[in-house]
Design an enzyme around this catalytic site. Structure first.
Site, PDB file in Angstrom:
ATOM      1  N   GLU A  91      27.138 -15.968  19.141  1.00  0.00           N
ATOM      2  CA  GLU A  91      26.936 -16.887  18.024  1.00  0.00           C
ATOM      3  C   GLU A  91      28.246 -17.209  17.329  1.00  0.00           C
ATOM      4  O   GLU A  91      29.126 -16.358  17.248  1.00  0.00           O
ATOM      5  CB  GLU A  91      26.025 -16.214  16.985  1.00  0.00           C
ATOM      6  CG  GLU A  91      24.655 -15.956  17.510  1.00  0.00           C
ATOM      7  CD  GLU A  91      23.851 -15.039  16.602  1.00  0.00           C
ATOM      8  OE1 GLU A  91      24.069 -15.083  15.384  1.00  0.00           O
ATOM      9  OE2 GLU A  91      23.009 -14.306  17.139  1.00  0.00           O
ATOM     10  N   CYS A 112      33.160 -18.719  11.972  1.00  0.00           N
ATOM     11  CA  CYS A 112      32.986 -17.288  12.154  1.00  0.00           C
ATOM     12  C   CYS A 112      32.656 -17.069  13.631  1.00  0.00           C
ATOM     13  O   CYS A 112      31.685 -17.631  14.132  1.00  0.00           O
ATOM     14  CB  CYS A 112      31.833 -16.845  11.248  1.00  0.00           C
ATOM     15  SG  CYS A 112      31.316 -15.167  11.537  1.00  0.00           S
ATOM     16  N   CYS A 119      27.245  -4.697  20.172  1.00  0.00           N
ATOM     17  CA  CYS A 119      28.274  -3.880  19.540  1.00  0.00           C
ATOM     18  C   CYS A 119      27.912  -2.412  19.743  1.00  0.00           C
ATOM     19  O   CYS A 119      26.744  -2.035  19.664  1.00  0.00           O
ATOM     20  CB  CYS A 119      28.374  -4.197  18.046  1.00  0.00           C
ATOM     21  SG  CYS A 119      29.630  -3.219  17.201  1.00  0.00           S
ATOM     22  N   CYS A 123      25.977   0.210  13.387  1.00  0.00           N
ATOM     23  CA  CYS A 123      25.723   0.307  11.949  1.00  0.00           C
ATOM     24  C   CYS A 123      24.223   0.065  11.753  1.00  0.00           C
ATOM     25  O   CYS A 123      23.643  -0.817  12.382  1.00  0.00           O
ATOM     26  CB  CYS A 123      26.549  -0.732  11.190  1.00  0.00           C
ATOM     27  SG  CYS A 123      28.313  -0.504  11.468  1.00  0.00           S
ATOM     28  N   CYS A 126      22.638  -3.564  10.973  1.00  0.00           N
ATOM     29  CA  CYS A 126      23.221  -4.749  11.613  1.00  0.00           C
ATOM     30  C   CYS A 126      22.479  -5.160  12.883  1.00  0.00           C
ATOM     31  O   CYS A 126      22.204  -4.336  13.747  1.00  0.00           O
ATOM     32  CB  CYS A 126      24.683  -4.457  11.928  1.00  0.00           C
ATOM     33  SG  CYS A 126      25.492  -5.782  12.840  1.00  0.00           S
ATOM     34  N   GLY A 166      29.968  -8.245  17.292  1.00  0.00           N
ATOM     35  CA  GLY A 166      30.924  -7.347  17.937  1.00  0.00           C
ATOM     36  C   GLY A 166      31.981  -6.787  17.010  1.00  0.00           C
ATOM     37  O   GLY A 166      32.154  -7.237  15.876  1.00  0.00           O
ATOM     38  N   GLU A 167      32.662  -5.780  17.512  1.00  0.00           N
ATOM     39  CA  GLU A 167      33.750  -5.154  16.758  1.00  0.00           C
ATOM     40  C   GLU A 167      35.060  -5.627  17.402  1.00  0.00           C
ATOM     41  O   GLU A 167      35.428  -5.159  18.484  1.00  0.00           O
ATOM     42  CB  GLU A 167      33.591  -3.618  16.835  1.00  0.00           C
ATOM     43  CG  GLU A 167      34.760  -2.812  16.317  1.00  0.00           C
ATOM     44  CD  GLU A 167      35.279  -3.226  14.947  1.00  0.00           C
ATOM     45  OE1 GLU A 167      34.525  -3.209  13.970  1.00  0.00           O
ATOM     46  OE2 GLU A 167      36.475  -3.581  14.856  1.00  0.00           O
ATOM     47  N   SER A 198      37.728  -8.864  10.967  1.00  0.00           N
ATOM     48  CA  SER A 198      36.936  -7.916  10.188  1.00  0.00           C
ATOM     49  C   SER A 198      36.648  -6.700  11.058  1.00  0.00           C
ATOM     50  O   SER A 198      36.263  -6.833  12.218  1.00  0.00           O
ATOM     51  CB  SER A 198      35.626  -8.591   9.766  1.00  0.00           C
ATOM     52  OG  SER A 198      34.773  -7.657   9.144  1.00  0.00           O
ATOM     53  N   SER A 221      35.000  -3.717   6.612  1.00  0.00           N
ATOM     54  CA  SER A 221      33.598  -3.551   6.239  1.00  0.00           C
ATOM     55  C   SER A 221      33.446  -2.150   5.679  1.00  0.00           C
ATOM     56  O   SER A 221      33.347  -1.192   6.430  1.00  0.00           O
ATOM     57  CB  SER A 221      32.711  -3.714   7.473  1.00  0.00           C
ATOM     58  OG  SER A 221      32.778  -5.038   7.909  1.00  0.00           O
ATOM     59  N   HIS A 223      31.198  -1.036   2.798  1.00  0.00           N
ATOM     60  CA  HIS A 223      29.747  -0.849   2.637  1.00  0.00           C
ATOM     61  C   HIS A 223      29.298   0.492   2.072  1.00  0.00           C
ATOM     62  O   HIS A 223      28.098   0.785   2.006  1.00  0.00           O
ATOM     63  CB  HIS A 223      28.991  -1.107   3.951  1.00  0.00           C
ATOM     64  CG  HIS A 223      29.344  -2.381   4.639  1.00  0.00           C
ATOM     65  ND1 HIS A 223      29.759  -3.507   3.968  1.00  0.00           N
ATOM     66  CD2 HIS A 223      29.356  -2.717   5.964  1.00  0.00           C
ATOM     67  CE1 HIS A 223      30.000  -4.470   4.851  1.00  0.00           C
ATOM     68  NE2 HIS A 223      29.766  -4.011   6.050  1.00  0.00           N
ATOM     69  N   CYS A 340      25.088 -12.196  11.673  1.00  0.00           N
ATOM     70  CA  CYS A 340      25.336 -12.524  13.068  1.00  0.00           C
ATOM     71  C   CYS A 340      24.614 -11.565  13.987  1.00  0.00           C
ATOM     72  O   CYS A 340      24.448 -10.408  13.703  1.00  0.00           O
ATOM     73  CB  CYS A 340      26.823 -12.520  13.348  1.00  0.00           C
ATOM     74  SG  CYS A 340      27.371 -14.180  13.658  1.00  0.00           S
TER      75      CYS A 340
END
Ligand code: SAH
Ligand code: SF4
Length: 361
Positions: A91, A112, A119, A123, A126, A166-167, A198, A221, A223, A340
């Protein structure tokens, strides 16, 4: 899978052309077809001799991304679902400038983009991590999202955030190559300062990127302002707790001399305690970082939800009282599965039938 023509640098093209006995200016012509004229087929590169086009077709692909769906939202944020050559989906979200943040006349158009399919970092809140990691995106798939989003929207993107699926720092070699394609004058020509990566906090890669010569920006991130809260929602924190993460971020500051951004999703009853807000302010201050507060976007199959608007504002006020600059994003994209990974998850489930997603808060 043949190499993509999108990944070829001027030097690589020169040496190929030299081996073939072709004049060097053909390299410039090829790059123009790829990046300026946005060619979608090698056949249409009509100013190249037929033998060179045949060679290119035998050895390279051009675009491997296909448009699958677009979802638009009332505030003109648009989300694109792209199909990859192997039937997977990623995406990208096109976000026009917010007049509230950048003024009425801003022409900032942010895309973005995704860096992986799925991923591995899992998390708990997510959608991207819900079904684990599938694969890394290759550089032309990363830069290709920009080309296709520009084609579909008819707008030029001038700001890129790696906040899609993804990371990005777990895919560092492909990411660095994608930076080259995106920032080079012969490529997309978007300045490194307009690229923000990010990360959930991969300490060794933060240090490595800090040593990279380009002035890429970094967002973290966070959080959770304490290890206790962060451990509960981000498994990565058990590997690199907040103290190690902040050491790496201090190193980043020394190397890059830039303002960092801490991202903080607000999830009701999980990390939205005002004591977390006060601690977050202290931590942000220690880095002279700014804080982006993002009320949680619901994810199908998960029980988490955003706090009330009033509570989000109190949280913001507490951070601000600690002397930290903060933004609170209340509206953008909420109505288009903005978190996402969600659109892709829906599409894949539609194609393969529902899977077990019993993971809950
Ligand atoms: N893996 C990277 C980049 C992709 S996630 C990272 O974690 O930073 C980009 C941002 O979207 C992160 O800050 C992530 O925590 C946030 N995000 C994920 N799910 C979300 C949700 N449901 N609502 C709001 N933000 C979300
Ligand atoms: Fe991966 Fe980022 Fe989602 Fe965590 S928030 S699972 S690191 S994409």
């Amino acid at each position: 899978m043949p190499l993509s023509l999108l990944t070829q640098t001027p030097d690589e093209l020169s040496s190929m052309l030299e081996d073939m006995g072709e004049p060097p200016y053909r390299g410039t012509q090829i790059l123009e077809w790829v990046w300026q004229k946005r060619s979608t087929s090698i056949d249409e590169m009509h100013n190249l001799p037929a033998r060179l086009r045949t060679h290119l077709k035998e050895n390279f692909t051009l675009h491997t991304l296909a448009h699958a769906r677009t979802q638009g939202s009332s505030d003109r944020t648009r989300k694109f679902l792209f199909r990859l050559y192997d039937g997977r989906y990623v995406e990208s979200v096109l976000i026009p400038a917010s007049p509230a943040l950048y003024g009425e006349r801003s022409d900032r158009r942010t895309l973005c983009i995704s860096s992986q399919v799925g991923c591995a970092f899992g998390c708990k809140f997510c959608a991207s991590g819900l079904e684990g990691f599938t694969r890394n995106l290759v550089p032309d798939e990363i830069a290709g999202q920009v080309l296709l989003a520009e084609e579909l929207s008819g707008q030029k993107v001038n700001n890129i955030v790696f906040m899609g699926m993804g990371e990005p720092l777990a895919n560092l070699p492909n990411l660095l190559k994608a930076f080259e394609l995106i920032t080079s004058p012969w490529g997309l020509g978007i300045g490194a300062r307009h690229l923000t990566v990010s990360t959930s906090g991969l300490v060794p890669q933060i240090r490595r990127l800090a040593d990279h010569p380009q002035q890429i920006r970094l967002a973290i991130s966070l959080h959770g302002a304490s290890d206790e809260v962060r451990d509960r929602i981000m498994p990565v924190n058990r590997k690199w707790p907040i103290s190690e993460l902040f050491d790496a971020l201090h190193y980043w500051k020394v190397r890059k001399k830039q303002k960092l951004t801490l991202e903080y999703i607000l999830i009701e009853g999980v990390n939205d305690d005002l004591a977390q807000a006060a601690l977050l302010a202290q931590r942000a201050k220690s880095l002279h970082a700014k804080v982006n507060l993002i009320p949680y976007n619901r994810v199908e199959g998960l029980n988490w939800k955003r706090p009330s608007e009033a509570h989000c504002r109190s949280f913001q006020d507490t951070v601000a009282q600690g002397g930290v600059s903060t933004t609170l994003r209340l509206e953008k994209g909420h109505d288009i599965d903005a978190a996402c990974g969600q659109l892709r998850l829906k599409q894949e489930r539609r194609e393969t039938g529902p899977r077990d997603t019993t993971e809950t808060a």
